[in-house]
Enzyme design. Structure first.
Site, PDB file in Angstrom:
ATOM      1  N   PRO A   2       0.841  -1.201   0.000  1.00  7.97           N
ATOM      2  CA  PRO A   2       0.000   0.000   0.000  1.00  7.97           C
ATOM      3  C   PRO A   2       0.874   1.248   0.000  1.00  7.97           C
ATOM      4  O   PRO A   2       1.974   1.236   0.541  1.00  7.97           O
ATOM      5  CB  PRO A   2      -0.784  -0.105   1.311  1.00  7.97           C
ATOM      6  CG  PRO A   2       0.015  -1.003   2.176  1.00  7.97           C
ATOM      7  CD  PRO A   2       0.784  -1.914   1.273  1.00  7.97           C
ATOM      8  N   GLU A   3       0.413   2.282  -0.628  1.00  9.03           N
ATOM      9  CA  GLU A   3       1.133   3.548  -0.586  1.00  9.03           C
ATOM     10  C   GLU A   3       0.495   4.440   0.474  1.00  9.03           C
ATOM     11  O   GLU A   3      -0.518   4.078   1.081  1.00  9.03           O
ATOM     12  CB  GLU A   3       1.105   4.202  -1.970  1.00  9.03           C
ATOM     13  CG  GLU A   3       1.948   3.418  -2.969  1.00  9.03           C
ATOM     14  CD  GLU A   3       2.864   4.310  -3.793  1.00  9.03           C
ATOM     15  OE1 GLU A   3       3.165   5.433  -3.359  1.00  9.03           O
ATOM     16  OE2 GLU A   3       3.279   3.869  -4.868  1.00  9.03           O
TER      17      GLU A   3
END
Ligand code: ZN
Length: 290
Positions: A2-3
């Protein structure tokens, strides 16, 4: 992985649901996923939920703090006690088909139960993620958190702060420098590409060649692209299967990331893909001329 926008979305979702609740039980279905003595967190109240780069930080009473890093396949899933309250459910992290179904499931590693009967499930299929319980005072000396650069969605992050941090990497390509977590915390490959596009800057230009006007544009590009990501529910909300049958990310808000050989949404030129610092780099020759 995930960013930052995905972790921010989880933060917002959990803040609304668990602040003020007391943890009454922690069940370790896979003990190595949890670092620290989970018994110490039992009986403690959730004071607030914040984020440092891609690490989710939950502050508890008694000066305790829970840290979560979702890594490749982590998920945080909140379920209220009763079925009638299903609308209060929340699922965040690496998207899978079964994340909307019954919990716990095969990937559940840790379960937190609150005093109102609701539960928070930490799922992690590949087991690279972790939960850590630390004393809150240790946060400022935590070696991982300490190395991180400025937090891009905080007010203190202005173009001069960015310039100052970038200039420590003068010979580096701008796009590669943006991926360095000591330059700016939490920017990954998707948003480094998008930031350069929004700034109109060639990702292969070296930091030493940038002028103040360009530093300002890159700063704005980072903030705008991350905020867009949060607004659109992050980059991994929707999965699709490409013609080869591989699962991929569907980024309908992206200008360049994952769009090689497709026409630029602004000028119509075909998006190019190269490698910089070993990472896929997408850009538009028509728009990124600086
Ligand atoms: Zn273009």
């Amino acid at each position: 992985m995930p960013e930052l926008p995905e972790v921010e979305i989880i933060r917002i979702g959990l803040e609304e649901r668990i602040v003020g609740k007391k943890i009454i039980q922690i069940s370790l279905l896979n003990p190595p996923s949890f670092h620290g003595d989970s018994l110490h967190a039992q009986g403690q109240k959730v004071l607030n939920v914040f984020r440092k780069a891609k690490v989710l930080v939950i502050n508890l009473s008694r000066e305790l703090t829970l840290l979560f890093h979702l890594k490749m396949s982590g998920q945080l899933i909140y379920r209220p006690k009763s079925y009638q309250l299903k609308a209060r459910s929340f699922s965040g992290g690496h998207p899978t088909q079964d994340m909307q179904r019954e919990m716990p499931n095969r990937s559940t590693r840790v379960i937190f139960e609150f005093n109102d009967g609701s539960k928070l499930f930490f799922n992690d299929q590949r087991k690279f993620g972790w939960v850590k319980l630390v004393n809150s005072s240790q946060l400022s000396v935590d070696s991982f958190l300490n190395k991180l650069g400025p937090e891009p969605l905080e007010r203190e992050f202005n173009w001069e702060v960015l310039k100052d941090h970038l200039l420590r990497h003068k010979k580096t390509h701008i796009k590669v420098a943006l991926l360095d977590q000591t330059v700016v915390a939490g920017v990954g490959n998707i948003y480094a590409n998008e930031s350069c596009f929004l700034a109109g800057i060639d990702p292969g230009i070296r930091v030493s060649q940038l002028n103040d006007d360009q530093f300002k544009k890159i700063h704005k590009g980072i903030v705008v692209s991350l905020k867009n990501g949060v607004k659109h529910g992050g980059s991994s909300k929707t999965h699709f299967v490409d013609p080869e049958g591989k699962k991929g990310l569907f980024l309908n808000f992206a200008y360049v990331y994952g769009r090689d050989k497709k026409p630029c949404k602004v000028c119509g030129s075909l998006i190019k893909k190269i490698k910089l610092g070993g990472r896929g780099t997408f850009y538009c020759e028509g728009c990124q001329t600086n």
